[in-house]
Design a protein around this motif. Structure first.
Motif, mmCIF file in Angstrom:
data_model
loop_
_atom_site.group_PDB
_atom_site.id
_atom_site.type_symbol
_atom_site.label_atom_id
_atom_site.label_comp_id
_atom_site.label_asym_id
_atom_site.label_seq_id
_atom_site.Cartn_x
_atom_site.Cartn_y
_atom_site.Cartn_z
ATOM 1 N N LEU A 207 11.445 6.030 -5.698
ATOM 2 C CA LEU A 207 10.425 5.741 -6.698
ATOM 3 C C LEU A 207 10.711 4.420 -7.410
ATOM 4 O O LEU A 207 9.809 3.617 -7.634
ATOM 5 N N CYS A 208 11.953 4.207 -7.756
ATOM 6 C CA CYS A 208 12.330 2.950 -8.419
ATOM 7 C C CYS A 208 12.089 1.757 -7.496
ATOM 8 O O CYS A 208 11.556 0.725 -7.917
ATOM 9 N N CYS A 209 12.474 1.908 -6.238
ATOM 10 C CA CYS A 209 12.292 0.821 -5.271
ATOM 11 C C CYS A 209 10.811 0.575 -4.999
ATOM 12 O O CYS A 209 10.385 -0.572 -4.816
ATOM 13 N N SER A 210 10.021 1.653 -4.949
ATOM 14 C CA SER A 210 8.582 1.502 -4.724
ATOM 15 C C SER A 210 7.929 0.768 -5.883
ATOM 16 O O SER A 210 7.121 -0.151 -5.689
ATOM 17 N N ALA A 211 8.274 1.178 -7.106
ATOM 18 C CA ALA A 211 7.726 0.505 -8.280
ATOM 19 C C ALA A 211 8.156 -0.961 -8.318
ATOM 20 O O ALA A 211 7.359 -1.848 -8.640
ATOM 21 N N GLY A 212 9.416 -1.218 -7.960
ATOM 22 C CA GLY A 212 9.898 -2.586 -7.919
ATOM 23 C C GLY A 212 9.171 -3.426 -6.893
ATOM 24 O O GLY A 212 8.861 -4.598 -7.127
ATOM 25 N N TYR A 213 8.879 -2.828 -5.762
ATOM 26 C CA TYR A 213 8.158 -3.537 -4.694
ATOM 27 C C TYR A 213 6.756 -3.915 -5.168
ATOM 28 O O TYR A 213 6.304 -5.053 -4.984
ATOM 29 N N VAL A 214 6.065 -2.966 -5.795
ATOM 30 C CA VAL A 214 4.707 -3.234 -6.271
ATOM 31 C C VAL A 214 4.722 -4.305 -7.357
ATOM 32 O O VAL A 214 3.887 -5.219 -7.358
ATOM 33 N N PHE B 127 13.491 -1.276 -0.739
ATOM 34 C CA PHE B 127 12.447 -0.268 -0.527
ATOM 35 C C PHE B 127 12.561 0.328 0.869
ATOM 36 O O PHE B 127 12.493 1.555 1.047
ATOM 37 N N THR B 128 12.722 -0.524 1.867
ATOM 38 C CA THR B 128 12.821 -0.033 3.242
ATOM 39 C C THR B 128 14.024 0.885 3.408
ATOM 40 O O THR B 128 13.925 1.961 4.011
ATOM 41 N N SER B 129 15.153 0.492 2.852
ATOM 42 C CA SER B 129 16.364 1.314 2.957
ATOM 43 C C SER B 129 16.182 2.646 2.231
ATOM 44 O O SER B 129 16.552 3.699 2.754
ATOM 45 N N ALA B 130 15.611 2.598 1.026
ATOM 46 C CA ALA B 130 15.407 3.820 0.266
ATOM 47 C C ALA B 130 14.429 4.755 0.957
ATOM 48 O O ALA B 130 14.617 5.979 0.973
ATOM 49 N N PHE B 131 13.395 4.199 1.565
ATOM 50 C CA PHE B 131 12.399 5.030 2.259
ATOM 51 C C PHE B 131 13.026 5.715 3.469
ATOM 52 O O PHE B 131 12.842 6.920 3.682
ATOM 53 N N VAL B 132 13.751 4.950 4.278
ATOM 54 C CA VAL B 132 14.382 5.523 5.470
ATOM 55 C C VAL B 132 15.415 6.573 5.077
ATOM 56 O O VAL B 132 15.462 7.674 5.654
ATOM 57 N N TRP B 133 16.229 6.270 4.069
ATOM 58 C CA TRP B 133 17.270 7.232 3.631
ATOM 59 C C TRP B 133 16.625 8.517 3.103
ATOM 60 O O TRP B 133 17.060 9.625 3.412
ATOM 61 N N ILE C 293 0.826 -1.210 0.000
ATOM 62 C CA ILE C 293 0.000 0.000 0.000
ATOM 63 C C ILE C 293 0.858 1.257 0.000
ATOM 64 O O ILE C 293 0.645 2.181 -0.791
ATOM 65 N N LEU C 294 1.845 1.323 0.872
ATOM 66 C CA LEU C 294 2.697 2.514 0.941
ATOM 67 C C LEU C 294 3.524 2.704 -0.325
ATOM 68 O O LEU C 294 3.558 3.825 -0.872
ATOM 69 N N PRO C 295 4.211 1.686 -0.844
ATOM 70 C CA PRO C 295 4.928 1.871 -2.122
ATOM 71 C C PRO C 295 4.012 2.323 -3.253
ATOM 72 O O PRO C 295 4.387 3.181 -4.065
ATOM 73 N N LEU C 296 2.821 1.759 -3.316
ATOM 74 C CA LEU C 296 1.878 2.145 -4.357
ATOM 75 C C LEU C 296 1.467 3.605 -4.203
ATOM 76 O O LEU C 296 1.354 4.339 -5.185
#
Length: 329
Positions: free
Chosen positions: A262-269, A317-323, A106-109
């Motif tokens: 954004l790349c990590c979020s798209a990859g996660y989804v 995704f988690t690392s990119a979000f925190v950073w 949900i959050l990555p999307l």
């Protein structure tokens, strides 16, 4: 039962918008009758009343419209589908493990959709400057209205009227009725795309509509992969709930965004969509520590390579979000 074709789907999309207008008109009519005790002699009295109480800026008509719309559309859908409605719509209880899997997306999307909305708004501003005639369309920006309402209205009412109501109604029309019909006629990929475009068009304001396209595609894949209408409703509801929660506390604008995130979020989804399975058959899911992993069709667990890819998607995704959040990007 094939369900609606393209022409009928266009009609149902228009009906969804018309049902909202009719629901709003019914609400205003009842409201005016209660205030005056009878119908006013002229429309100017109605206009003066609405302006006096700022009804055009009030959350009540929007919330009531979303809820009343269900009472109009649900019987029509049932009438269209007949006795096989539940089977056609795939009204089945969602399984726990795929549900947990999609909840994590949900959050990555939301990050992908919000950034797409920001880019669309920048383009819209440029178009508005070059073509002033498109400027008035901004008055229909439901996103800005929702942000205003989220900060002023009761949160439980927001949850029911803005998060739950649209989730049930829009999934019923677009994924359940229209989506199944178009997929059966045009194939999975084409049917999903056309349905998502109609879903976007129903949101009116172009930047908002564009930002809903990836959400529509993802919801449709979740619906088909899990074979559960309620799974799509839950994901849709949680997405709406996240947005109104962020809006209520002024955090929508502060939602982190960076190229890496954004790349990590798209990859996660995309990874979540892959793990859900294909062709409407959900893949079995197992839990390994905090991670949710799914197996290929006919296998109990994932192959090691797929497990590693899934783990990498979550960790990146988690690392990119925190950073990104810490860096204030």
């Amino acid at each position: 039962m094939k369900g609606p074709g393209l022409i009928e789907s266009l009609g149902w999309t228009a009906s969804y918008l018309i049902a909202q207008i009719l629901a709003l008109a019914a609400f205003v009519a009842v409201f005016v009758f209660v205030v005056f005790g009878s119908w006013p002699a002229n429309t100017q009295e109605i206009v003066d009343l609405c302006l006096e109480i700022d009804l055009d800026r009030s959350f009540v008509p929007l919330g009531v419209t979303n809820l009343l719309c269900l009472f109009v559309l649900a019987p029509l859908v049932r009438l269209r589908l007949g006795r096989g409605a539940r089977e056609y719509l795939m009204v089945r209880r969602p399984e726990a493990t795929p549900l947990i899997l999609v909840v994590g997306s949900i959050l990555p999307l939301a990050i992908v959709s919000e950034q797409l909305y920001r880019w669309s708004m920048e383009l819209w501003k440029v178009l508005s400057e070059r073509f002033p005639a498109v400027g008035p369309f901004a008055n229909g920006n439901a996103v800005e209205l929702m942000v205003q309402f989220a900060r002023a209205e009761s949160f439980p009412i927001l949850i029911v009227a803005v998060a739950l109501g649209p989730a049930i109604g829009e999934e019923l029309i677009f994924r359940g009725l229209i989506g199944n019909g178009l997929v059966s006629r045009w194939g999975r990929a084409t049917g999903m795309v056309i349905t998502s475009l109609l879903f976007a068009a129903a949101h009116g304001f172009p930047p908002h509509a564009l930002a809903t396209i990836p959400i529509g595609l993802y919801l449709h894949h979740v619906y088909l992969a899990t074979g559960s209408y309620w799974m799509a409703v839950i994901v849709h509801f949680l997405n709406n709930l996240l947005v109104i929660t962020l809006a209520r506390y002024g955090a929508v604008e502060a939602l982190p965004a960076s190229p890496a995130l954004l790349c990590c979020s798209a990859g996660y989804v995309l990874m979540t969509a892959l793990l859900l399975g294909r062709e409407g058959h959900p893949a079995p899911v197992t839990v390994a520590g905090p991670m949710l992993l799914t197996g290929s069709a006919g296998a109990a667990t994932l192959h090691l390579r797929t497990r590693l890819i899934a783990v990498a998607a979550v960790l990146t995704f988690t690392s990119a979000f925190v950073w990104t959040a810490m860096a204030g990007v």
